[in-house]
Design a protein around this motif. Structure first.
Motif, PDB file in Angstrom:
ATOM      1  N   GLU A 105    -100.904  26.555   4.404  1.00  0.00           N
ATOM      2  CA  GLU A 105     -99.912  27.280   5.449  1.00  0.00           C
ATOM      3  C   GLU A 105    -100.418  28.286   5.825  1.00  0.00           C
ATOM      4  OE1 GLU A 105     -96.194  27.546   2.902  1.00  0.00           O
ATOM      5  OE2 GLU A 105     -97.376  26.686   1.298  1.00  0.00           O
ATOM      6  N   LEU A 106    -101.483  29.206   5.303  1.00  0.00           N
ATOM      7  CA  LEU A 106    -102.120  30.032   5.831  1.00  0.00           C
ATOM      8  C   LEU A 106    -103.515  29.847   6.102  1.00  0.00           C
ATOM      9  CD1 LEU A 106    -101.036  33.415   3.945  1.00  0.00           C
ATOM     10  CD2 LEU A 106    -100.289  33.059   6.478  1.00  0.00           C
ATOM     11  N   LEU A 107    -104.137  30.129   7.338  1.00  0.00           N
ATOM     12  CA  LEU A 107    -105.463  29.997   7.851  1.00  0.00           C
ATOM     13  C   LEU A 107    -106.261  31.290   8.167  1.00  0.00           C
ATOM     14  CD1 LEU A 107    -105.006  27.501  10.812  1.00  0.00           C
ATOM     15  CD2 LEU A 107    -104.980  27.054   8.089  1.00  0.00           C
ATOM     16  N   LEU A 108    -107.067  31.466   7.353  1.00  0.00           N
ATOM     17  CA  LEU A 108    -108.052  32.533   7.173  1.00  0.00           C
ATOM     18  C   LEU A 108    -109.293  32.472   7.913  1.00  0.00           C
ATOM     19  CD1 LEU A 108    -106.036  33.451   4.738  1.00  0.00           C
ATOM     20  CD2 LEU A 108    -107.796  34.790   3.742  1.00  0.00           C
ATOM     21  N   PHE A 109    -109.524  33.230   9.101  1.00  0.00           N
ATOM     22  CA  PHE A 109    -110.883  32.927   9.759  1.00  0.00           C
ATOM     23  C   PHE A 109    -111.835  34.182   9.161  1.00  0.00           C
ATOM     24  CE2 PHE A 109    -107.729  30.510  12.168  1.00  0.00           C
ATOM     25  CZ  PHE A 109    -108.259  29.318  12.291  1.00  0.00           C
ATOM     26  N   ILE A 110    -112.640  33.923   8.707  1.00  0.00           N
ATOM     27  CA  ILE A 110    -113.459  35.084   8.176  1.00  0.00           C
ATOM     28  C   ILE A 110    -114.946  35.098   8.618  1.00  0.00           C
ATOM     29  CG2 ILE A 110    -113.916  33.970   5.937  1.00  0.00           C
ATOM     30  CD1 ILE A 110    -113.183  36.686   4.733  1.00  0.00           C
ATOM     31  N   HIS A 111    -115.724  35.999   8.518  1.00  0.00           N
ATOM     32  CA  HIS A 111    -117.094  36.106   8.906  1.00  0.00           C
ATOM     33  C   HIS A 111    -117.870  35.954   7.464  1.00  0.00           C
ATOM     34  CE1 HIS A 111    -116.902  38.835  12.713  1.00  0.00           C
ATOM     35  NE2 HIS A 111    -116.076  37.651  12.723  1.00  0.00           N
ATOM     36  N   GLN A 112    -119.109  35.439   7.830  1.00  0.00           N
ATOM     37  CA  GLN A 112    -119.979  34.964   6.972  1.00  0.00           C
ATOM     38  C   GLN A 112    -120.340  36.416   5.976  1.00  0.00           C
ATOM     39  OE1 GLN A 112    -123.319  33.157   8.772  1.00  0.00           O
ATOM     40  NE2 GLN A 112    -123.936  34.961   9.604  1.00  0.00           N
ATOM     41  N   ASP A 113    -120.480  37.331   6.563  1.00  0.00           N
ATOM     42  CA  ASP A 113    -120.893  38.615   5.608  1.00  0.00           C
ATOM     43  C   ASP A 113    -119.940  39.534   5.352  1.00  0.00           C
ATOM     44  OD1 ASP A 113    -120.205  39.142   8.307  1.00  0.00           O
ATOM     45  OD2 ASP A 113    -121.980  40.339   8.876  1.00  0.00           O
ATOM     46  N   VAL A 114    -118.977  38.929   4.902  1.00  0.00           N
ATOM     47  CA  VAL A 114    -117.888  39.629   4.220  1.00  0.00           C
ATOM     48  C   VAL A 114    -118.043  39.680   2.756  1.00  0.00           C
ATOM     49  CG1 VAL A 114    -115.290  39.754   3.749  1.00  0.00           C
ATOM     50  CG2 VAL A 114    -116.049  39.643   5.993  1.00  0.00           C
ATOM     51  N   LYS A 115    -117.598  40.748   2.031  1.00  0.00           N
ATOM     52  CA  LYS A 115    -117.768  40.589   0.463  1.00  0.00           C
ATOM     53  C   LYS A 115    -116.247  41.093   0.313  1.00  0.00           C
ATOM     54  CE  LYS A 115    -122.392  41.997  -0.374  1.00  0.00           C
ATOM     55  NZ  LYS A 115    -123.377  42.773  -1.086  1.00  0.00           N
ATOM     56  N   LEU A 116    -115.607  40.175  -0.658  1.00  0.00           N
ATOM     57  CA  LEU A 116    -114.146  40.356  -1.109  1.00  0.00           C
ATOM     58  C   LEU A 116    -114.264  41.070  -2.336  1.00  0.00           C
ATOM     59  CD1 LEU A 116    -112.896  36.764  -0.449  1.00  0.00           C
ATOM     60  CD2 LEU A 116    -112.567  38.813   1.041  1.00  0.00           C
ATOM     61  N   ASN A 140    -126.165  31.531   9.021  1.00  0.00           N
ATOM     62  CA  ASN A 140    -127.280  32.267   8.081  1.00  0.00           C
ATOM     63  C   ASN A 140    -126.591  31.722   6.772  1.00  0.00           C
ATOM     64  OD1 ASN A 140    -128.729  33.799   5.951  1.00  0.00           O
ATOM     65  ND2 ASN A 140    -129.447  34.930   8.030  1.00  0.00           N
ATOM     66  N   LYS A 141    -127.294  31.043   5.961  1.00  0.00           N
ATOM     67  CA  LYS A 141    -126.845  30.358   4.732  1.00  0.00           C
ATOM     68  C   LYS A 141    -127.244  31.312   3.640  1.00  0.00           C
ATOM     69  CE  LYS A 141    -125.271  26.871   2.268  1.00  0.00           C
ATOM     70  NZ  LYS A 141    -125.566  27.322   0.807  1.00  0.00           N
ATOM     71  N   THR A 142    -128.215  32.054   3.772  1.00  0.00           N
ATOM     72  CA  THR A 142    -128.482  33.177   2.706  1.00  0.00           C
ATOM     73  C   THR A 142    -127.391  34.197   2.803  1.00  0.00           C
ATOM     74  OG1 THR A 142    -130.935  32.595   2.959  1.00  0.00           O
ATOM     75  CG2 THR A 142    -129.932  34.770   1.728  1.00  0.00           C
ATOM     76  N   VAL A 143    -127.018  34.672   3.943  1.00  0.00           N
ATOM     77  CA  VAL A 143    -126.057  35.676   4.025  1.00  0.00           C
ATOM     78  C   VAL A 143    -124.627  35.201   3.589  1.00  0.00           C
ATOM     79  CG1 VAL A 143    -124.681  37.042   5.677  1.00  0.00           C
ATOM     80  CG2 VAL A 143    -126.993  36.942   5.813  1.00  0.00           C
ATOM     81  N   LEU A 144    -124.278  33.872   4.045  1.00  0.00           N
ATOM     82  CA  LEU A 144    -122.777  33.364   3.400  1.00  0.00           C
ATOM     83  C   LEU A 144    -123.010  33.033   1.933  1.00  0.00           C
ATOM     84  CD1 LEU A 144    -120.646  31.431   4.192  1.00  0.00           C
ATOM     85  CD2 LEU A 144    -122.102  29.548   4.206  1.00  0.00           C
ATOM     86  N   ASP A 145    -124.125  32.611   1.281  1.00  0.00           N
ATOM     87  CA  ASP A 145    -123.865  32.723  -0.079  1.00  0.00           C
ATOM     88  C   ASP A 145    -124.029  33.804  -0.756  1.00  0.00           C
ATOM     89  OD1 ASP A 145    -124.242  29.784  -0.201  1.00  0.00           O
ATOM     90  OD2 ASP A 145    -126.601  29.783  -0.025  1.00  0.00           O
TER      91      ASP A 145
END
Length: 234
Positions: A59-70, A11-16
C-alpha cells in the motif's frame, strides 16, 4: 498497512553495510525490491525506480537510497505518520518550506554525521519539494503518476519534479519527523543537474511563481538568470 521498499543500487557492499543491515533490524514486515544497476542497465533514476515500483504490491512504496542507515522503529513510525496524512501525494524525510524554501528535516547525513539542515522538525509539515534520499508514495498514486523520464533523464531532481507534478494536480507533499542517517558526503552535483533543472523550470514556469530546490536555492522559473549556470551548462 503493507509496505514495499524499493532500492536501486550500484554498490553491493554499501547496500549490505547500510540499508540491508539496518532494514532487517526493523520490527515490521515488508516487501523488499532490489534493482541491480551495477552494470548500468538503467540510464536514469526515473526508469530504474519505475521498474522497481511496478513490481511492488504494498500500500506504501518507499523509494530509498542504498547508503541509508535506518534507526529503530523507522518503518513503524513512517506507517503511523502516513496514516494521518490528508490528500497524501508523497512524503519524505527532508524537504523545502512551502514559502521560504529553506530545508526542513530531523535526519542526519554526511561523514562525519551532522544534521541534514538547520531547521529541525518535530512534527509533520507540508513542503514543496523533497530530497530523494527517501520518497514515500501511496500505491494508488504511483499507479497514476510515474517518475518522469523525459524531464529527468539522468539521476537528478526526479523527486523534486514528482512533487511539483503532484502539487499541480492537487495533492499535498509532506516531510515527516523521521530520524535516519544518510551515509553520504552529499556531493553529487554535475552538469546534468543544471541541465535538468533548466528543463524543469521551463516546464513548470506557468504553474509556480517560485520553485524551491534542495541543492540550488529558490528561483522564479520565469525570471531565472541562467548566466550563473554558465560554468555548468557550457
Amino acid at each position: 498497512m503493507k509496505i514495499s521498499i524499493i532500492c536501486v543500487y550500484n554498490n553491493k557492499t554499501v547496500l549490505d553495510d547500510c540499508l540491508l543491515k539496518t532494514l532487517h533490524e526493523q520490527n515490521n514486515d515488508f516487501e523488499l525490491i532490489l534493482v541491480d544497476n551495477t552494470e548500468n542497465k538503467f540510464n536514469c533514476a526515473a526508469d530504474a525506480l519505475n521498474y522497481g515500483g511496478n513490481k511492488a504490491t504494498g500500500e506504501l512504496l518507499l523509494f530509498i537510497h542504498q547508503d541509508v542507515k535506518l534507526f529503530e522503529n523507522n518503518l513503524n513510525d513512517i506507517i503511523e505518520y502516513c496514516e494521518k496524512l490528508e490528500n497524501f501525494g508523497i512524503a519524505g524525510i527532508a524537504g523545502t518550506d512551502l514559502n521560504e524554501g529553506y530545508m526542513k528535516s530531523c535526519g542526519i547525513h554526511n561523514i562525519p554525521p551532522k544534521p541534514m539542515c538547520d531547521n529541525q522538525i518535530t512534527k509533520i509539515e507540508r513542503v514543496q519539494t523533497l530530497d530523494e534520499v527517501l520518497l514515500i508514495i501511496p500505491q494508488d498514486i504511483f499507479k497514476s503518476y510515474k517518475f518522469n523520464n523525459k524531464l529527468c533523464n539522468d539521476w537528478h531532481l526526479y523527486g523534486g519534479e514528482y512533487c511539483l507534478n503532484l502539487i499541480k494536480n492537487g495533492y499535498s507533499v509532506y516531510v515527516l519527523p523521521i530520524k535516519l542517517y544518510h551515509y553520504s558526503n552529499a556531493n553529487s552535483m554535475s552538469v546534468e543537474y543544471f541541465i535538468t533543472l533548466k528543463r524543469i523550470f521551463n516546464y513548470y514556469k506557468n504553474d509556480f511563481d517560485i520553485i524551491h530546490t534542495n541543492c540550488w536555492g529558490s528561483h522564479n522559473p520565469k525570471k531565472t538568470n541562467y548566466t550563473k549556470f554558465n560554468n555548468y551548462l557550457q
